[in-house]
Design a protein around this motif. Structure first.
Motif, PDB file in Angstrom:
ATOM      1  N   PRO A 285      87.138  -9.920 -78.603  1.00 24.72           N
ATOM      2  CA  PRO A 285      87.343  -8.511 -78.222  1.00 24.72           C
ATOM      3  C   PRO A 285      88.214  -8.414 -76.973  1.00 24.72           C
ATOM      4  CG  PRO A 285      85.122  -9.236 -77.637  1.00 24.72           C
ATOM      5  CD  PRO A 285      85.736 -10.348 -78.446  1.00 24.72           C
ATOM      6  N   VAL A 286      89.074  -7.400 -76.943  1.00 25.55           N
ATOM      7  CA  VAL A 286      89.972  -7.195 -75.805  1.00 25.55           C
ATOM      8  C   VAL A 286      89.525  -5.915 -75.100  1.00 25.55           C
ATOM      9  CG1 VAL A 286      92.380  -7.117 -75.044  1.00 25.55           C
ATOM     10  CG2 VAL A 286      91.801  -8.218 -77.214  1.00 25.55           C
ATOM     11  N   LYS A 287      88.604  -6.077 -74.162  1.00 29.66           N
ATOM     12  CA  LYS A 287      88.013  -4.927 -73.477  1.00 29.66           C
ATOM     13  C   LYS A 287      88.596  -4.694 -72.086  1.00 29.66           C
ATOM     14  CE  LYS A 287      83.554  -5.349 -75.850  1.00 29.66           C
ATOM     15  NZ  LYS A 287      82.090  -5.521 -75.668  1.00 29.66           N
ATOM     16  N   ARG A 288      89.084  -5.780 -71.469  1.00 26.04           N
ATOM     17  CA  ARG A 288      89.544  -5.676 -70.075  1.00 26.04           C
ATOM     18  C   ARG A 288      90.996  -6.151 -69.999  1.00 26.04           C
ATOM     19  NH1 ARG A 288      85.005  -8.474 -70.405  1.00 26.04           N
ATOM     20  NH2 ARG A 288      86.011 -10.405 -69.735  1.00 26.04           N
ATOM     21  N   TRP A 289      91.907  -5.198 -70.166  1.00 27.93           N
ATOM     22  CA  TRP A 289      93.314  -5.570 -70.149  1.00 27.93           C
ATOM     23  C   TRP A 289      94.135  -4.528 -69.417  1.00 27.93           C
ATOM     24  CZ3 TRP A 289      97.339  -3.160 -73.199  1.00 27.93           C
ATOM     25  CH2 TRP A 289      96.897  -2.139 -74.046  1.00 27.93           C
ATOM     26  N   ALA A 290      95.354  -4.929 -69.056  1.00 27.55           N
ATOM     27  CA  ALA A 290      96.271  -4.052 -68.320  1.00 27.55           C
ATOM     28  C   ALA A 290      97.598  -3.968 -69.061  1.00 27.55           C
ATOM     29  CB  ALA A 290      96.483  -4.567 -66.902  1.00 27.55           C
ATOM     30  N   LEU A 291      98.298  -2.872 -68.839  1.00 25.16           N
ATOM     31  CA  LEU A 291      99.605  -2.649 -69.468  1.00 25.16           C
ATOM     32  C   LEU A 291     100.632  -2.352 -68.384  1.00 25.16           C
ATOM     33  CD1 LEU A 291     101.426  -2.114 -71.983  1.00 25.16           C
ATOM     34  CD2 LEU A 291     100.684   0.284 -71.841  1.00 25.16           C
ATOM     35  N   ILE A 292     101.754  -3.085 -68.415  1.00 23.52           N
ATOM     36  CA  ILE A 292     102.879  -2.802 -67.511  1.00 23.52           C
ATOM     37  C   ILE A 292     104.092  -2.460 -68.367  1.00 23.52           C
ATOM     38  CG2 ILE A 292     104.364  -3.637 -65.657  1.00 23.52           C
ATOM     39  CD1 ILE A 292     102.232  -5.613 -64.865  1.00 23.52           C
ATOM     40  N   ASP A 293     104.616  -1.270 -68.184  1.00 24.82           N
ATOM     41  CA  ASP A 293     105.820  -0.819 -68.886  1.00 24.82           C
ATOM     42  C   ASP A 293     107.010  -1.014 -67.958  1.00 24.82           C
ATOM     43  OD1 ASP A 293     107.838   0.432 -70.227  1.00 24.82           O
ATOM     44  OD2 ASP A 293     107.040   2.467 -69.986  1.00 24.82           O
ATOM     45  N   PHE A 294     107.823  -2.024 -68.252  1.00 25.26           N
ATOM     46  CA  PHE A 294     108.993  -2.319 -67.420  1.00 25.26           C
ATOM     47  C   PHE A 294     110.225  -1.518 -67.847  1.00 25.26           C
ATOM     48  CE2 PHE A 294     106.463  -6.138 -66.570  1.00 25.26           C
ATOM     49  CZ  PHE A 294     106.668  -6.305 -65.207  1.00 25.26           C
ATOM     50  N   SER A 295     110.066  -0.629 -68.810  1.00 26.81           N
ATOM     51  CA  SER A 295     111.220   0.153 -69.285  1.00 26.81           C
ATOM     52  C   SER A 295     111.273   1.540 -68.665  1.00 26.81           C
ATOM     53  CB  SER A 295     111.185   0.261 -70.814  1.00 26.81           C
ATOM     54  OG  SER A 295     110.015   0.951 -71.229  1.00 26.81           O
ATOM     55  N   TYR A 296     110.434   1.770 -67.654  1.00 28.81           N
ATOM     56  CA  TYR A 296     110.414   3.024 -66.899  1.00 28.81           C
ATOM     57  C   TYR A 296     110.269   4.229 -67.816  1.00 28.81           C
ATOM     58  CZ  TYR A 296     111.211   6.089 -62.894  1.00 28.81           C
ATOM     59  OH  TYR A 296     111.038   7.028 -61.897  1.00 28.81           O
ATOM     60  N   GLY A 297     109.252   4.164 -68.640  1.00 32.27           N
ATOM     61  CA  GLY A 297     108.973   5.292 -69.522  1.00 32.27           C
ATOM     62  C   GLY A 297     109.640   5.200 -70.871  1.00 32.27           C
ATOM     63  N   VAL A 324      94.065  -0.663 -66.615  1.00 31.50           N
ATOM     64  CA  VAL A 324      95.095  -0.457 -65.588  1.00 31.50           C
ATOM     65  C   VAL A 324      96.427  -0.288 -66.306  1.00 31.50           C
ATOM     66  CG1 VAL A 324      96.305  -1.415 -63.595  1.00 31.50           C
ATOM     67  CG2 VAL A 324      93.844  -1.847 -63.886  1.00 31.50           C
ATOM     68  N   SER A 325      97.200   0.726 -65.930  1.00 32.65           N
ATOM     69  CA  SER A 325      98.528   0.945 -66.507  1.00 32.65           C
ATOM     70  C   SER A 325      99.533   1.166 -65.383  1.00 32.65           C
ATOM     71  CB  SER A 325      98.533   2.151 -67.448  1.00 32.65           C
ATOM     72  OG  SER A 325      97.742   1.905 -68.582  1.00 32.65           O
ATOM     73  N   ARG A 326     100.685   0.558 -65.511  1.00 33.67           N
ATOM     74  CA  ARG A 326     101.770   0.740 -64.541  1.00 33.67           C
ATOM     75  C   ARG A 326     103.070   1.011 -65.290  1.00 33.67           C
ATOM     76  NH1 ARG A 326     100.782  -1.780 -59.494  1.00 33.67           N
ATOM     77  NH2 ARG A 326      98.582  -1.424 -59.011  1.00 33.67           N
ATOM     78  N   VAL A 327     103.913   1.841 -64.689  1.00 34.02           N
ATOM     79  CA  VAL A 327     105.258   2.088 -65.206  1.00 34.02           C
ATOM     80  C   VAL A 327     106.243   1.729 -64.111  1.00 34.02           C
ATOM     81  CG1 VAL A 327     106.873   3.796 -66.098  1.00 34.02           C
ATOM     82  CG2 VAL A 327     104.450   3.934 -66.715  1.00 34.02           C
ATOM     83  N   THR A 328     107.190   0.867 -64.407  1.00 34.09           N
ATOM     84  CA  THR A 328     108.155   0.430 -63.397  1.00 34.09           C
ATOM     85  C   THR A 328     109.478   0.111 -64.080  1.00 34.09           C
ATOM     86  OG1 THR A 328     108.511  -1.125 -61.571  1.00 34.09           O
ATOM     87  CG2 THR A 328     107.432  -2.000 -63.541  1.00 34.09           C
ATOM     88  N   ARG A 329     110.387  -0.488 -63.320  1.00 35.48           N
ATOM     89  CA  ARG A 329     111.717  -0.788 -63.842  1.00 35.48           C
ATOM     90  C   ARG A 329     111.910  -2.291 -64.009  1.00 35.48           C
ATOM     91  NH1 ARG A 329     115.040   3.733 -63.214  1.00 35.48           N
ATOM     92  NH2 ARG A 329     114.271   5.321 -61.752  1.00 35.48           N
ATOM     93  N   MET A 330     112.957  -2.664 -64.748  1.00 33.69           N
ATOM     94  CA  MET A 330     113.301  -4.075 -64.917  1.00 33.69           C
ATOM     95  C   MET A 330     113.772  -4.704 -63.603  1.00 33.69           C
ATOM     96  SD  MET A 330     112.723  -5.119 -68.020  1.00 33.69           S
ATOM     97  CE  MET A 330     113.708  -6.617 -68.116  1.00 33.69           C
ATOM     98  N   ASP A 331     114.070  -3.866 -62.607  1.00 33.73           N
ATOM     99  CA  ASP A 331     114.501  -4.386 -61.301  1.00 33.73           C
ATOM    100  C   ASP A 331     113.448  -5.304 -60.689  1.00 33.73           C
ATOM    101  OD1 ASP A 331     116.724  -2.869 -61.626  1.00 33.73           O
ATOM    102  OD2 ASP A 331     116.201  -1.334 -60.150  1.00 33.73           O
ATOM    103  N   GLU A 332     112.183  -5.134 -61.078  1.00 32.61           N
ATOM    104  CA  GLU A 332     111.122  -5.978 -60.534  1.00 32.61           C
ATOM    105  C   GLU A 332     111.390  -7.456 -60.824  1.00 32.61           C
ATOM    106  OE1 GLU A 332     108.802  -4.881 -58.649  1.00 32.61           O
ATOM    107  OE2 GLU A 332     108.891  -2.719 -58.993  1.00 32.61           O
ATOM    108  N   PHE A 333     112.109  -7.738 -61.918  1.00 31.62           N
ATOM    109  CA  PHE A 333     112.377  -9.126 -62.311  1.00 31.62           C
ATOM    110  C   PHE A 333     113.439  -9.787 -61.438  1.00 31.62           C
ATOM    111  CE2 PHE A 333     110.411  -7.592 -66.241  1.00 31.62           C
ATOM    112  CZ  PHE A 333     109.590  -8.662 -66.563  1.00 31.62           C
ATOM    113  N   LEU A 334     114.122  -9.000 -60.612  1.00 33.73           N
ATOM    114  CA  LEU A 334     115.180  -9.560 -59.773  1.00 33.73           C
ATOM    115  C   LEU A 334     114.629 -10.319 -58.574  1.00 33.73           C
ATOM    116  CD1 LEU A 334     117.646  -6.513 -59.782  1.00 33.73           C
ATOM    117  CD2 LEU A 334     117.813  -8.628 -61.122  1.00 33.73           C
TER     118      LEU A 334
END
Length: 689
Positions: A285-297, A324-334
């Motif tokens: 079961p996947v009960k405790r997970w987080a999502l990060i959207d690196f495409s800024y929406g 936990v959910s976060r929305v950010t940009r691909m710039d984080e990979f720099l």
């Protein structure tokens, strides 16, 4: 004999390793980026049961075309349209040309020069000291490069307002205008650098249908620039131009077990199975997970989450909404630091709000990015949470098959079991406790003379399913094939097996990848001895060990006498094994094609049994390996290579990614073991899937 057979192609073709390639490319093989696909063959002479045999296979490599430098730049460098673009695109030009070899055209010579870079000044501004004889001794005078070429070689420099090529060597200056330099033929271009259409074209030319490949091989054997030349005849040698006929056997496919002990029979032709209406054997079961959207929406997050939850629940995984959910940009990979801060903050936010440990972070990326390497190093070395990456375009489509494959990876990373064999792996008895070990070494790429080689060892940690593995990574001396710490690494994995199963394995089967015939002695006398000594010194017991080498880099291919036997692809069916005629006259080896070759011509894996304390028969070890190929966690079909080796190769590549991060951090830690130690929370899970 091998040297004699290579004499004729060596004289007439471009030689690269075991391969020989035409000096000219066909009109349809131009990849239109200063690079072309050159056709040829790889060959070797092997001792077989029928006597010495010539193994020859069709091959294609990408080479830089032997163009004048300026013409090459126009084709290869994006935005390079005219000569003066050298100044505007100086850094790109240096990056492309540095290290390449050229010949000069302003004088008669066959000498090759290596490009060190570009001159700081343009051709019209360059001058140098010239020593000339005078009646009263040598006289040194300054002369302009333009005048020197006019006086010495009788030629005018047309492009005076661009830099020259720096061809200096051993601190001896040698500045030559670009217009007088032509690339030397036979300079290989790495296929991984070919993107888009060029990469697809090269791949298509490499993956010939079995009938086309068979004809190409036959033509090359008989060609005037092929292996059968004058030198061979002078040695009194001859080659049968017909391919060797062999008898094969087809091992039956096993039945599989999925969730609720459901029995699944595989497809007869492709040996595949599907997951429609089926659940996984041990779905976590996947009960405790987080999502990060690196495409800024750019991600349609709501739809993606619901689609993933629905598909996972059909497989029995019961996935909840992300905590936990976060929305950010691909710039984080720099920036490694920014990426570290982001992942750390996600873990910390989860810990503040929830009990238990964060299971997984799903990262949706707008596009592929080199920062992926940093993300994996941070998650697997520093914070101890597995990650699953996917691209926005696929996540938004939400196709059932794609989401199912995503779930297979997630479940394996969380310690679940996707599918198992109905019957116990063959050749073992009740009461046996068996461990499978896979080992491989990843070496630095061409031109790299300093980075470490990366050794990877994986070991199964569950029995009798034997489909979950733990992994260890060790850096070692540059290009050293022997796994230096093989004994202590395997001992650590044996201890993990004993801790999880509360019993030591009484039988161990080791699969070693990446070694040639000439290195078998090293594997037996050094690596295996190291393992036996480590186990004996620590546990004072001696398990029965079988050692098998798996080879994929060979020139042997199988073609069906009756093409209809191969189905639509024309390839040999999965489970095809050959252990007569073309194998070694007295050693224990065989060829096994365990996968369905849907594209191109299947390459069988060549297995050598070097130690056999478990007394496997030929049928026994062949059936064991073939059945294991159905337990690979990432797909619903048998794979071409026994899974322990497949996993070891993946882990070694993961170690190479960590080494790239170490270089980016400008640390001297790329040889430091601490930089490759998996986080304690992930040491017993398949984080590398």
């Amino acid at each position: 004999m091998d040297s004699v057979m290579k004499d004729n192609p060596y004289r007439h073709r471009i030689s690269v390793g075991r391969g020989f390639y035409s000096r000219e490319f066909r009109a349809g093989d131009d990849l239109h980026c200063g690079v072309a696909a050159y056709r040829g063959f790889k060959q070797s002479v092997k001792l077989t049961s029928q006597g010495p045999a010539l193994c020859l296979d069709y091959s294609v490599l990408a080479f830089r075309k032997p163009l004048p430098i300026i013409e090459f730049l126009k084709e290869h460098v994006t935005g390079f349209k005219e000569v003066n673009d050298v100044n505007r695109l100086r850094e790109e030009v240096i990056d492309v040309l540095k290290g390449l070899q050229v010949r000069v055209t302003h004088r008669a010579t066959q000498q090759k020069y290596t490009i060190a870079g570009l001159t700081d000044k343009n051709a019209s501004e360059i001058s140098f000291s010239l020593v000339g004889p005078e009646p009263e001794g040598n006289l040194t005078k300054q002369i302009k490069l333009v005048d020197y070429f006019k006086d010495k070689w009788g030629t005018d420099i047309l492009f005076k307002d661009i830099p020259c090529l720096d061809l200096s060597k051993n601190n001896r200056p040698n500045d030559v205008p670009m217009e007088f330099c032509v690339l030397v033929e036979g300079q290989r271009y790495p296929k991984e650098y070919l993107g888009g259409q060029a990469g697809s074209n090269l791949r298509r030319k490499s993956l010939l249908h079995p009938k086309e490949r068979k004809n190409a091989i036959s033509q090359m054997v008989q060609a005037n620039d092929g292996p059968c030349g004058e030198a061979m005849q002078n040695f009194g040698m001859a080659v049968d131009m017909n391919m060797t006929s062999v008898v094969s056997r087809e091992i039956p496919a096993p039945d599989l077990k999925l969730g609720n002990s459901q029995v699944v029979k595989v497809d007869k032709e492709k040996c595949q199975w599907n997951l429609v209406g089926k659940s996984l054997v041990d779905a976590k079961p996947v009960k405790r997970w987080a999502l990060i959207d690196f495409s800024y929406g750019g991600l349609q997050a709501g739809a993606f989450i619901e689609n993933l939850k629905l598909r996972s629940r059909k497989l029995g995984m019961f996935m909840e909404d992300p905590l936990v959910s976060r929305v950010t940009r691909m710039d984080e990979f720099l920036s490694i630091r920014r990426l570290d801060d982001l992942l750390t903050s996600v873990k910390e936010e989860f810990s503040r709000r929830n009990e238990g440990k964060l299971q997984i972070i799903i990262c949706v990326m707008k596009e592929k990015h080199r920062g992926y390497e940093s993300l994996k190093w941070i998650s697997e070395m520093r914070i101890g949470v597995v990650t699953q990456c996917c691209l926005t375009v696929h996540a938004n489509k939400g196709q059932d098959q794609y989401l199912a494959n995503l779930c297979l990876k997630i479940n394996a990373k969380l310690g679940g079991s996707n599918f198992e064999l109905i019957e116990r792996l063959p050749n073992f008895k009740d009461g046996d406790h068996v461990m499978f070990i896979g080992a491989d070494v990843n070496h630095p790429g061409q031109g790299n003379s300093s980075c470490p080689s990366i050794a990877a060892v994986v070991g199964s940690i569950n029995w009798p399913a034997a489909n979950r593995y733990a992994a260890r990574i060790c850096p070692q001396e540059h290009r050293k094939e022997k796994i230096v710490n093989f004994g202590t690494t395997c001992l650590d994995l044996v201890k993990t097996y004993a801790r999880l199963n509360r019993v030591l394995p009484n039988k161990i089967v080791i699969f070693r990848d990446g070694v040639s015939d000439g290195q078998f002695g090293m594997v037996l006398d050094e690596e295996l001895h190291d393992l036996e000594k480590a186990i004996c010194d620590d546990f004072h017991y001696k398990p029965k060990i079988t050692l098998v080498v798996a080879q994929k880099r060979h020139q042997t291919r199988f073609f069906l006498e009756n093409e209809q036997d191969g189905g639509a692809s024309g390839n040999v069916p999965p489970g095809t094994v050959v252990d007569t005629t073309i194998v070694h006259p007295f050693e224990f080896d065989f060829y096994l094609s365990s996968h369905y070759g849907g594209i191109g011509t299947s390459r069988p894996t060549h297995y050598y049994v070097l130690r056999n304390e478990n007394s496997f028969t030929s049928d026994g070890i062949q059936k064991l390996i073939y059945h294991m190929c159905f337990t690979y966690a990432r797909c619903t079909k048998p794979v071409s290579l026994v899974p322990p080796v497949y996993y070891a190769d993946m882990v070694a590549f993961r170690g190479r990614m960590y080494q790239e991060v170490a270089m980016e951090l400008q640390r001297n830690g790329s040889f430091n073991q601490s930089f490759y130690n998996i986080h304690p929370d992930l040491q017993d899970v398949m984080f590398f899937i």
